[in-house]
Design an enzyme around this catalytic site. Structure first.
Site, short mmCIF file in Angstrom:
data_model
loop_
_atom_site.label_atom_id
_atom_site.label_comp_id
_atom_site.label_asym_id
_atom_site.label_seq_id
_atom_site.Cartn_x
_atom_site.Cartn_y
_atom_site.Cartn_z
CG HIS A 281 3.88 8.00 0.30
ND1 HIS A 281 3.88 8.65 -0.90
CD2 HIS A 281 2.91 7.05 0.21
CE1 HIS A 281 2.95 8.15 -1.70
NE2 HIS A 281 2.35 7.16 -1.05
NE ARG B 157 3.32 2.45 1.77
CZ ARG B 157 2.31 3.33 1.80
NH1 ARG B 157 1.13 3.00 1.31
NH2 ARG B 157 2.47 4.52 2.34
CG ASP C 9 18.13 -10.46 1.97
OD1 ASP C 9 17.39 -11.44 2.16
OD2 ASP C 9 18.83 -10.33 0.96
CD GLN D 278 -0.87 0.22 0.17
OE1 GLN D 278 0.25 0.65 -0.11
NE2 GLN D 278 -1.82 0.98 0.66
CD GLU E 266 -1.99 2.16 -3.08
OE1 GLU E 266 -2.26 3.01 -2.22
OE2 GLU E 266 -0.83 1.76 -3.28
CG ASP F 17 -2.33 6.49 -3.89
OD1 ASP F 17 -2.18 7.62 -4.37
OD2 ASP F 17 -1.48 5.94 -3.18
C1 3PY Z 1 -3.38 5.32 0.46
O1 3PY Z 1 -4.34 5.73 1.14
O2 3PY Z 1 -3.24 5.54 -0.74
C2 3PY Z 1 -2.36 4.53 1.11
O3 3PY Z 1 -1.48 4.04 0.45
C3 3PY Z 1 -2.43 4.38 2.58
O4 3PY Z 1 -1.36 3.75 3.10
MG MG Z 2 -1.29 4.76 -1.49
#
Ligand code: 3PY
Ligand code: MG
Length: 257
Positions: free
Chosen positions: A47, A72, A86, A149, A151, A177
């Site tokens: 983001h 990320r 890299d 992640q 989410e 998310d």
């Molecule tokens: C979220 O809260 O969706 C995230 O990806 C936080 O980094």
């Molecule tokens: Mg997120």
């Protein structure tokens, strides 16, 4: 001489770690935030406007400041992961990992053959070829952090399998998310979101998998989740730190007139 444990050492020992997100382009923001004492800086390509050259400058700033640089990537894709590694990233955070197969893909992209599929061209991490031998590859395979992640509620349903992925180093919960997948975007404090976070903590603890949580900036919330078993926290984002400090300084000044 005793040095403080690194982020990776904290993850492995069970110690609590804290970091923050970087979204601005200027690498001095990483230098500044590292000076606050964060265990890691999370350089965010998902983001925000950062391109790989800017990310590399942030990584250099983090290394100079003695903190760990996580990147990320915009997507759990080997092409993104390879470029971030890299450039010198110490670890990869992959958004929206939903299945064990996707977790295996993440880990494979972080490891050279025969353990994985990372292409060889390490540039910065191998000091431009000065250090790029078999030992370098073995060391990279054992040190690069692969972080998934979680989410989406569908991923939570797969989590018991995901956390058993060989070589996966940690889980990071994306509460925002996650709230979207529960139909309550962006209410991260909604009881359904909190209950799902608790469910994630329980599953990760059963499998001794370090679990992290992004918290926008409320330290009390972060600390209460740590009491519940969150081991590492992503505390705020550069623009939120700046915005809050600026808002409160301006308001305090006006109030004092
Ligand atoms: C979220 O809260 O969706 C995230 O990806 C936080 O980094
Ligand atoms: Mg997120």
């Amino acid at each position: 001489m005793s040095t403080s444990p690194t982020f990776a050492e904290k993850l492995r020992s069970g110690a609590v770690a804290v970091g923050t997100l970087v979204s601005f382009s200027d690498p001095t923001i990483t230098e500044l935030l590292a000076g606050s004492g964060f265990d890691y800086i999370w350089i965010d390509m998902e983001h925000g406007p950062l391109d790989i050259e800017t990310v590399q400058a942030h990584i250099m700033a983090a290394e100079l400041a003695g903190t760990t640089a996580l990147v990320r990537v915009p997507q759990n894709e080997p092409v993104w992961i390879k470029r971030a590694l890299d450039a010198g990233a110490a670890g990869i955070v992959a958004p929206m990992v939903g299945t064990a197969a996707e977790a295996r893909q993440l880990v494979a992209a972080c490891r050279y053959p025969p353990q994985g599929i990372r292409g060889y061209g390490p540039r910065r991490p191998a000091r431009y070829g000065r250090a790029g031998g078999p030992d370098f590859c073995a060391n990279a395979n054992s040190s690069v952090l692969a972080i998934a992640q979680i989410e989406h509620i569908d991923a939570v349903d797969q989590l018991a399998e995901i956390v058993q992925t060989a070589g996966l180093d940690a889980i990071m919960i994306g509460p925002t998310d996650l709230s979207g997948s529960l139909g309550v975007l962006p209410q991260v404090g909604h009881p359904d979101v909190v209950a799902t976070i608790e469910r994630i903590i329980a599953i990760t603890q059963q499998h001794q998998m370090p679990v992290g949580l992004f918290v926008g900036g409320d330290v009390e919330t972060a600390l209460s989740f740590v009491k519940q078993g969150i081991q590492w926290v992503a505390l705020g984002v550069d623009y939120l730190h700046l915005m809050r400090a600026a808002d409160s300084a301006c308001a305090a000044f006006r109030a004092g007139l």
